[in-house]
Design a protein around this motif. Structure first.
Motif, PDB file in Angstrom:
ATOM      1  N   GLN A 197       0.834  -1.205   0.000  1.00 47.20           N
ATOM      2  CA  GLN A 197       0.000   0.000   0.000  1.00 47.20           C
ATOM      3  C   GLN A 197       0.869   1.256   0.000  1.00 47.20           C
ATOM      4  O   GLN A 197       0.605   2.220  -0.731  1.00 47.20           O
ATOM      5  CB  GLN A 197      -0.911   0.011   1.224  1.00 47.20           C
ATOM      6  CG  GLN A 197      -1.694   1.314   1.371  1.00 47.20           C
ATOM      7  CD  GLN A 197      -2.608   1.349   2.572  1.00 47.20           C
ATOM      8  OE1 GLN A 197      -3.813   1.250   2.426  1.00 47.20           O
ATOM      9  NE2 GLN A 197      -2.047   1.500   3.765  1.00 47.20           N
ATOM     10  N   SER A 198       1.935   1.256   0.809  1.00 45.53           N
ATOM     11  CA  SER A 198       2.786   2.444   0.902  1.00 45.53           C
ATOM     12  C   SER A 198       3.517   2.714  -0.402  1.00 45.53           C
ATOM     13  O   SER A 198       3.756   3.875  -0.769  1.00 45.53           O
ATOM     14  CB  SER A 198       3.797   2.281   2.048  1.00 45.53           C
ATOM     15  OG  SER A 198       4.835   1.375   1.719  1.00 45.53           O
ATOM     16  N   LYS A 199       3.858   1.657  -1.149  1.00 52.47           N
ATOM     17  CA  LYS A 199       4.570   1.844  -2.409  1.00 52.47           C
ATOM     18  C   LYS A 199       3.612   2.246  -3.537  1.00 52.47           C
ATOM     19  O   LYS A 199       4.002   2.970  -4.455  1.00 52.47           O
ATOM     20  CB  LYS A 199       5.354   0.577  -2.766  1.00 52.47           C
ATOM     21  CG  LYS A 199       6.596   0.402  -1.908  1.00 52.47           C
ATOM     22  CD  LYS A 199       7.510   1.619  -2.027  1.00 52.47           C
ATOM     23  CE  LYS A 199       8.778   1.522  -1.235  1.00 52.47           C
ATOM     24  NZ  LYS A 199       9.655   2.703  -1.400  1.00 52.47           N
ATOM     25  N   THR A 200       2.376   1.803  -3.473  1.00 50.21           N
ATOM     26  CA  THR A 200       1.368   2.340  -4.392  1.00 50.21           C
ATOM     27  C   THR A 200       1.164   3.826  -4.105  1.00 50.21           C
ATOM     28  O   THR A 200       1.091   4.654  -5.020  1.00 50.21           O
ATOM     29  CB  THR A 200       0.041   1.589  -4.239  1.00 50.21           C
ATOM     30  OG1 THR A 200       0.206   0.243  -4.700  1.00 50.21           O
ATOM     31  CG2 THR A 200      -1.072   2.249  -5.040  1.00 50.21           C
ATOM     32  N   ALA A 201       1.086   4.172  -2.824  1.00 52.30           N
ATOM     33  CA  ALA A 201       0.920   5.577  -2.445  1.00 52.30           C
ATOM     34  C   ALA A 201       2.092   6.417  -2.933  1.00 52.30           C
ATOM     35  O   ALA A 201       1.912   7.561  -3.381  1.00 52.30           O
ATOM     36  CB  ALA A 201       0.770   5.695  -0.932  1.00 52.30           C
ATOM     37  N   ALA A 202       3.306   5.869  -2.869  1.00 57.41           N
ATOM     38  CA  ALA A 202       4.481   6.603  -3.348  1.00 57.41           C
ATOM     39  C   ALA A 202       4.376   6.891  -4.838  1.00 57.41           C
ATOM     40  O   ALA A 202       4.774   7.967  -5.302  1.00 57.41           O
ATOM     41  CB  ALA A 202       5.752   5.804  -3.046  1.00 57.41           C
ATOM     42  N   ALA A 203       3.849   5.932  -5.596  1.00 59.47           N
ATOM     43  CA  ALA A 203       3.645   6.169  -7.026  1.00 59.47           C
ATOM     44  C   ALA A 203       2.575   7.225  -7.257  1.00 59.47           C
ATOM     45  O   ALA A 203       2.715   8.106  -8.116  1.00 59.47           O
ATOM     46  CB  ALA A 203       3.251   4.857  -7.720  1.00 59.47           C
ATOM     47  N   LEU A 204       1.507   7.164  -6.476  1.00 59.94           N
ATOM     48  CA  LEU A 204       0.425   8.138  -6.618  1.00 59.94           C
ATOM     49  C   LEU A 204       0.870   9.540  -6.203  1.00 59.94           C
ATOM     50  O   LEU A 204       0.300  10.533  -6.665  1.00 59.94           O
ATOM     51  CB  LEU A 204      -0.782   7.689  -5.800  1.00 59.94           C
ATOM     52  CG  LEU A 204      -1.482   6.423  -6.314  1.00 59.94           C
ATOM     53  CD1 LEU A 204      -2.525   5.946  -5.300  1.00 59.94           C
ATOM     54  CD2 LEU A 204      -2.133   6.670  -7.676  1.00 59.94           C
ATOM     55  N   LEU A 205       1.882   9.624  -5.350  1.00 63.52           N
ATOM     56  CA  LEU A 205       2.417  10.932  -4.980  1.00 63.52           C
ATOM     57  C   LEU A 205       2.967  11.652  -6.205  1.00 63.52           C
ATOM     58  O   LEU A 205       2.720  12.848  -6.400  1.00 63.52           O
ATOM     59  CB  LEU A 205       3.510  10.764  -3.919  1.00 63.52           C
ATOM     60  CG  LEU A 205       4.247  12.031  -3.482  1.00 63.52           C
ATOM     61  CD1 LEU A 205       3.280  13.087  -2.959  1.00 63.52           C
ATOM     62  CD2 LEU A 205       5.298  11.691  -2.423  1.00 63.52           C
ATOM     63  N   ALA A 206       3.699  10.942  -7.057  1.00 60.16           N
ATOM     64  CA  ALA A 206       4.219  11.553  -8.277  1.00 60.16           C
ATOM     65  C   ALA A 206       3.081  11.959  -9.212  1.00 60.16           C
ATOM     66  O   ALA A 206       3.153  13.006  -9.871  1.00 60.16           O
ATOM     67  CB  ALA A 206       5.167  10.589  -8.986  1.00 60.16           C
ATOM     68  N   ASP A 216      -3.428   6.215 -11.374  1.00 62.26           N
ATOM     69  CA  ASP A 216      -4.805   6.712 -11.420  1.00 62.26           C
ATOM     70  C   ASP A 216      -4.892   8.120 -10.816  1.00 62.26           C
ATOM     71  O   ASP A 216      -4.682   8.316  -9.620  1.00 62.26           O
ATOM     72  CB  ASP A 216      -5.705   5.748 -10.653  1.00 62.26           C
ATOM     73  CG  ASP A 216      -7.180   6.061 -10.811  1.00 62.26           C
ATOM     74  OD1 ASP A 216      -7.578   7.228 -10.625  1.00 62.26           O
ATOM     75  OD2 ASP A 216      -7.949   5.133 -11.120  1.00 62.26           O
ATOM     76  N   GLU A 217      -5.200   9.118 -11.635  1.00 58.33           N
ATOM     77  CA  GLU A 217      -5.244  10.507 -11.168  1.00 58.33           C
ATOM     78  C   GLU A 217      -6.315  10.727 -10.108  1.00 58.33           C
ATOM     79  O   GLU A 217      -6.099  11.462  -9.138  1.00 58.33           O
ATOM     80  CB  GLU A 217      -5.482  11.452 -12.348  1.00 58.33           C
ATOM     81  CG  GLU A 217      -4.291  11.604 -13.271  1.00 58.33           C
ATOM     82  CD  GLU A 217      -4.493  12.722 -14.275  1.00 58.33           C
ATOM     83  OE1 GLU A 217      -5.458  13.507 -14.122  1.00 58.33           O
ATOM     84  OE2 GLU A 217      -3.677  12.817 -15.206  1.00 58.33           O
ATOM     85  N   THR A 218      -7.486  10.122 -10.295  1.00 57.89           N
ATOM     86  CA  THR A 218      -8.562  10.289  -9.318  1.00 57.89           C
ATOM     87  C   THR A 218      -8.173   9.688  -7.983  1.00 57.89           C
ATOM     88  O   THR A 218      -8.390  10.287  -6.915  1.00 57.89           O
ATOM     89  CB  THR A 218      -9.861   9.644  -9.834  1.00 57.89           C
ATOM     90  OG1 THR A 218     -10.243  10.265 -11.064  1.00 57.89           O
ATOM     91  CG2 THR A 218     -10.984   9.807  -8.824  1.00 57.89           C
ATOM     92  N   LEU A 219      -7.567   8.495  -8.011  1.00 61.33           N
ATOM     93  CA  LEU A 219      -7.125   7.855  -6.776  1.00 61.33           C
ATOM     94  C   LEU A 219      -6.026   8.680  -6.101  1.00 61.33           C
ATOM     95  O   LEU A 219      -6.004   8.809  -4.875  1.00 61.33           O
ATOM     96  CB  LEU A 219      -6.616   6.442  -7.075  1.00 61.33           C
ATOM     97  CG  LEU A 219      -6.232   5.584  -5.861  1.00 61.33           C
ATOM     98  CD1 LEU A 219      -7.404   5.441  -4.892  1.00 61.33           C
ATOM     99  CD2 LEU A 219      -5.745   4.202  -6.317  1.00 61.33           C
ATOM    100  N   ALA A 220      -5.126   9.264  -6.895  1.00 60.39           N
ATOM    101  CA  ALA A 220      -4.065  10.109  -6.338  1.00 60.39           C
ATOM    102  C   ALA A 220      -4.650  11.314  -5.612  1.00 60.39           C
ATOM    103  O   ALA A 220      -4.201  11.687  -4.517  1.00 60.39           O
ATOM    104  CB  ALA A 220      -3.124  10.560  -7.454  1.00 60.39           C
ATOM    105  N   GLN A 221      -5.668  11.918  -6.200  1.00 59.98           N
ATOM    106  CA  GLN A 221      -6.303  13.079  -5.593  1.00 59.98           C
ATOM    107  C   GLN A 221      -7.062  12.683  -4.324  1.00 59.98           C
ATOM    108  O   GLN A 221      -6.983  13.367  -3.295  1.00 59.98           O
ATOM    109  CB  GLN A 221      -7.250  13.733  -6.595  1.00 59.98           C
ATOM    110  CG  GLN A 221      -7.864  15.034  -6.112  1.00 59.98           C
ATOM    111  CD  GLN A 221      -8.679  15.720  -7.196  1.00 59.98           C
ATOM    112  OE1 GLN A 221      -8.876  15.182  -8.285  1.00 59.98           O
ATOM    113  NE2 GLN A 221      -9.137  16.916  -6.916  1.00 59.98           N
ATOM    114  N   ASP A 222      -7.781  11.572  -4.386  1.00 56.87           N
ATOM    115  CA  ASP A 222      -8.521  11.096  -3.206  1.00 56.87           C
ATOM    116  C   ASP A 222      -7.567  10.734  -2.073  1.00 56.87           C
ATOM    117  O   ASP A 222      -7.852  11.003  -0.897  1.00 56.87           O
ATOM    118  CB  ASP A 222      -9.375   9.884  -3.578  1.00 56.87           C
ATOM    119  CG  ASP A 222     -10.539  10.234  -4.498  1.00 56.87           C
ATOM    120  OD1 ASP A 222     -10.869  11.432  -4.620  1.00 56.87           O
ATOM    121  OD2 ASP A 222     -11.104   9.309  -5.112  1.00 56.87           O
ATOM    122  N   LEU A 223      -6.444  10.134  -2.415  1.00 49.21           N
ATOM    123  CA  LEU A 223      -5.448   9.781  -1.408  1.00 49.21           C
ATOM    124  C   LEU A 223      -4.885  11.036  -0.752  1.00 49.21           C
ATOM    125  O   LEU A 223      -4.666  11.075   0.463  1.00 49.21           O
ATOM    126  CB  LEU A 223      -4.323   8.959  -2.047  1.00 49.21           C
ATOM    127  CG  LEU A 223      -3.146   8.612  -1.133  1.00 49.21           C
ATOM    128  CD1 LEU A 223      -3.591   7.758   0.044  1.00 49.21           C
ATOM    129  CD2 LEU A 223      -2.047   7.899  -1.926  1.00 49.21           C
TER     130      LEU A 223
END
Length: 323
Positions: free
Chosen positions: A191-200, A302-309
């Motif tokens: 989960q944390s590494k998916t979040a790191a990708a979504l941060l970019a 996923d841009e929407t998921l990145a924003q929601d996160l």
């Protein structure tokens, strides 16, 4: 998304120093987290050799000073700054950003390299699960605080280190800190590494129009301190890992593991580009089934998921994170 054919030849074997050979970064400021050892130290060394002023962050002040001395022996003319950074502590992140700000110059390169892996359950001072806090939340706070300096650079680079472990899990927006589900250290790491990708993804969504290039990097498997929480049987199993074909080891040296980060931070081809997920100095292919070796899952872009996160992270911290 960029074509997966876009990359350097033999990218899996290149070292960080080879990637930036001939590149001049004089007058540039590069901020690197987790830079006292391993991939972060090798990344900083390569950028310093190219002439950048490198600013190293890490938890261990003695290790930071050792890294500064080691890097300075290779690049005597490069400026090297160090400051303690504990990504588990919001106050430490803020103190670190103030130290960067005190230089009075733009941040040309920000590399969110620091991370922990598969640790037992513990929480930050605000109750956030440790892997999520260290690998993503602390970096999100850091990036928010430094975003004016990234903007002022004009053509800044933002690099976030993820890994193929993002194949393990997406993000659970309803329970990011494992309050309502059983804690699994590998799922939490994924989960944390998916979040790191979504941060970019989020950084490019908000700062791309200001010239900030934001990229995610999977460095590959390197023998660093990241594995300090592994059980002995896990270490033994990972030591035996080979590629799916042939007998070539998946393991890289720290210098080779840092190569893709340095490529993301310096390659002219990426100017104004993003977001993209890189591995072995190439753009990774999009995959639909996890294989735990290569490729990027769609949810990590996923841009929407990145924003929601991002919004969920603000709720966890109890503060806004302006970009």
């Amino acid at each position: 998304m960029l074509s997966s054919s876009f990359g350097l030849p033999q990218g899996a074997t290149l070292t960080a120093e080879e990637v930036c050979a001939g590149i001049r970064l004089h007058g540039k400021l590069a901020v690197i987290t987790g830079a006292s050892t391993g991939l972060g130290k090798e990344t900083a060394r390569a950028l310093a050799l190219a002439g950048a002023h490198v600013f190293l962050g890490g938890r261990d002040e003695q290790a930071l000073m050792t890294a500064k001395r080691d890097i300075s022996t290779f690049s005597l003319s490069t400026e090297i700054s160090v400051h303690r950074l504990d990504l588990m502590s919001a106050s430490s992140v803020c103190a670190f950003t103030k130290a960067v700000e005190s230089l009075g110059r733009p941040v040309d390169i920000l590399i969110c390299n620091a991370g922990i892996m598969a640790c037992p359950l513990w929480r930050s001072e605000t109750g956030i699960e440790a892997q999520f806090m260290t690998n993503y939340v602390g970096h999100a706070l850091l990036t928010s605080r430094l975003c004016p300096l990234l903007r002022s650079a004009g053509r800044a680079r933002f690099v976030s280190l993820s890994s193929c472990a993002h194949h393990l899990a997406s993000v659970d927006l309803a329970d990011l800190s494992y309050r309502h589900r059983a804690y699994d250290r590998w799922s939490a790491y994924g989960q944390s590494k998916t979040a790191a990708a979504l941060l970019a993804v989020q950084v490019y969504r908000k700062l791309g129009q200001d010239g900030v290039t934001a990229l995610t990097v999977h460095p590959g498997m390197s023998k660093t301190e990241l594995g300090r929480f592994l059980l002995e049987e896990e270490k033994a199993a990972m030591a035996q890992l080979t590629c799916s074909v042939g007998s070539t080891s998946l393991w890289k040296s720290a210098a080779a593991g840092a190569a893709t980060s340095v490529w993301a931070a310096t390659a002219a081809e990426f100017e104004g580009v993003g977001p993209a997920y890189l591995e072995d100095c190439a753009v990774a292919p999009l995959i639909t089934q996890p294989n735990f070796q290569y490729g990027v899952m769609p949810y990590a872009l996923d841009e929407t998921l990145a924003q929601d996160l991002w919004h969920a992270t603000e709720q966890l911290l109890g503060t806004t994170l302006p970009l």
